[in-house]
Write a protein that holds these residues in place. Structure first.
Motif, PDB file in Angstrom:
ATOM      1  N   GLN A   1       0.866  -1.050  -0.010  1.00  0.00           N
ATOM      2  CA  GLN A   1      -0.044  -0.060   0.029  1.00  0.00           C
ATOM      3  C   GLN A   1       0.820   1.072  -0.089  1.00  0.00           C
ATOM      4  O   GLN A   1       0.449   2.334  -0.741  1.00  0.00           O
ATOM      5  N   GLN A   2       1.880   1.202   0.594  1.00  0.00           N
ATOM      6  CA  GLN A   2       2.893   2.483   0.726  1.00  0.00           C
ATOM      7  C   GLN A   2       3.525   2.683  -0.667  1.00  0.00           C
ATOM      8  O   GLN A   2       3.713   3.839  -1.026  1.00  0.00           O
ATOM      9  N   VAL A   3       3.962   1.667  -1.271  1.00  0.00           N
ATOM     10  CA  VAL A   3       4.616   1.669  -2.570  1.00  0.00           C
ATOM     11  C   VAL A   3       3.548   2.198  -3.422  1.00  0.00           C
ATOM     12  O   VAL A   3       3.901   3.012  -4.598  1.00  0.00           O
TER      13      VAL A   3
ATOM     14  N   ALA B   1       0.923   3.955  -3.076  1.00  0.00           N
ATOM     15  CA  ALA B   1       0.683   5.620  -2.661  1.00  0.00           C
ATOM     16  C   ALA B   1       1.927   6.443  -3.024  1.00  0.00           C
ATOM     17  O   ALA B   1       1.625   7.545  -3.604  1.00  0.00           O
ATOM     18  N   ILE B   2       3.163   5.917  -2.862  1.00  0.00           N
ATOM     19  CA  ILE B   2       4.283   6.702  -3.623  1.00  0.00           C
ATOM     20  C   ILE B   2       4.273   6.849  -5.000  1.00  0.00           C
ATOM     21  O   ILE B   2       4.248   7.840  -5.450  1.00  0.00           O
ATOM     22  N   ARG B   3       3.882   5.536  -5.537  1.00  0.00           N
ATOM     23  CA  ARG B   3       3.920   5.673  -6.809  1.00  0.00           C
ATOM     24  C   ARG B   3       2.733   6.566  -7.552  1.00  0.00           C
ATOM     25  O   ARG B   3       2.895   7.171  -8.598  1.00  0.00           O
ATOM     26  N   GLN B   4       1.432   6.507  -6.715  1.00  0.00           N
ATOM     27  CA  GLN B   4       0.471   7.516  -7.091  1.00  0.00           C
ATOM     28  C   GLN B   4       0.733   8.829  -7.161  1.00  0.00           C
ATOM     29  O   GLN B   4       0.442   9.648  -8.068  1.00  0.00           O
ATOM     30  N   VAL B   5       1.440   9.207  -5.813  1.00  0.00           N
ATOM     31  CA  VAL B   5       1.584  10.621  -5.720  1.00  0.00           C
ATOM     32  C   VAL B   5       2.663  11.009  -6.766  1.00  0.00           C
ATOM     33  O   VAL B   5       2.552  12.137  -7.272  1.00  0.00           O
ATOM     34  N   VAL B   6       3.717  10.383  -6.995  1.00  0.00           N
ATOM     35  CA  VAL B   6       4.842  10.731  -8.176  1.00  0.00           C
ATOM     36  C   VAL B   6       4.215  10.856  -9.462  1.00  0.00           C
ATOM     37  O   VAL B   6       4.397  11.925 -10.198  1.00  0.00           O
ATOM     38  N   SER B   7       3.494  10.002  -9.687  1.00  0.00           N
ATOM     39  CA  SER B   7       2.503  10.182 -11.093  1.00  0.00           C
ATOM     40  C   SER B   7       1.633  11.287 -11.287  1.00  0.00           C
ATOM     41  O   SER B   7       1.744  11.874 -12.135  1.00  0.00           O
ATOM     42  N   ALA B   8       1.005  11.315  -9.994  1.00  0.00           N
ATOM     43  CA  ALA B   8       0.282  12.576 -10.257  1.00  0.00           C
ATOM     44  C   ALA B   8       0.698  13.962 -10.206  1.00  0.00           C
ATOM     45  O   ALA B   8       0.431  14.920 -10.928  1.00  0.00           O
TER      46      ALA B   8
ATOM     47  N   THR C   1      13.923  -0.008  -7.694  1.00  0.00           N
ATOM     48  CA  THR C   1      12.566   0.644  -8.445  1.00  0.00           C
ATOM     49  C   THR C   1      11.487   0.452  -7.703  1.00  0.00           C
ATOM     50  O   THR C   1      11.169  -0.863  -7.834  1.00  0.00           O
ATOM     51  N   LEU C   2      10.575   1.073  -7.400  1.00  0.00           N
ATOM     52  CA  LEU C   2       9.215   0.950  -6.890  1.00  0.00           C
ATOM     53  C   LEU C   2       8.219   0.610  -7.968  1.00  0.00           C
ATOM     54  O   LEU C   2       8.001   1.841  -8.993  1.00  0.00           O
TER      55      LEU C   2
END
Length: 100
Positions: free
Chosen positions: A6-8, A10-17, A98-99
């Motif tokens: 879930q943390q991974v 969330a990190i990917r979602q924030v960076v993508s957004a 890499t996440l």
């Protein structure tokens, strides 16, 4: 690696957004050691395009990701064509995971 799925995500979602889908994220530092405890989250965000305000972008990513990590400290190092490479970039690139 001491991050939950879930943390991974969330990190990917924030960076993508914030940075777009072409940005990649690597975890490096103490969170890669499964036997360690605590510690901040160290991330290398690699961007394919130049960044106008890197300090602002790094702070924005750090704050948004920290909220998803229940206030845990998050350090964000940026890599982009117009930014200087430092030793921490080399360490992150060599040791980072890499996440995805």
């Amino acid at each position: 690696m001491r991050l939950t799925d879930q943390q991974v995500a969330a990190i990917r979602q924030v960076v993508s957004a914030v940075c777009g889908d072409d940005a990649t994220v690597q975890l490096f530092g103490s969170r890669l050691d499964d036997d360690a405890r605590g510690g901040d989250v160290d991330l290398l965000v690699v961007l394919p395009e130049p960044v106008e305000r890197p300090a602002m972008l790094s702070a924005q990513l750090s704050a948004k990701i920290s909220r998803h990590m229940h206030g845990r400290s998050v350090d964000v190092v940026l890599s982009a064509p117009n930014l200087t490479t430092t030793p921490v970039h080399e360490i992150a690139a060599q040791e980072g995971v890499t996440l995805s």
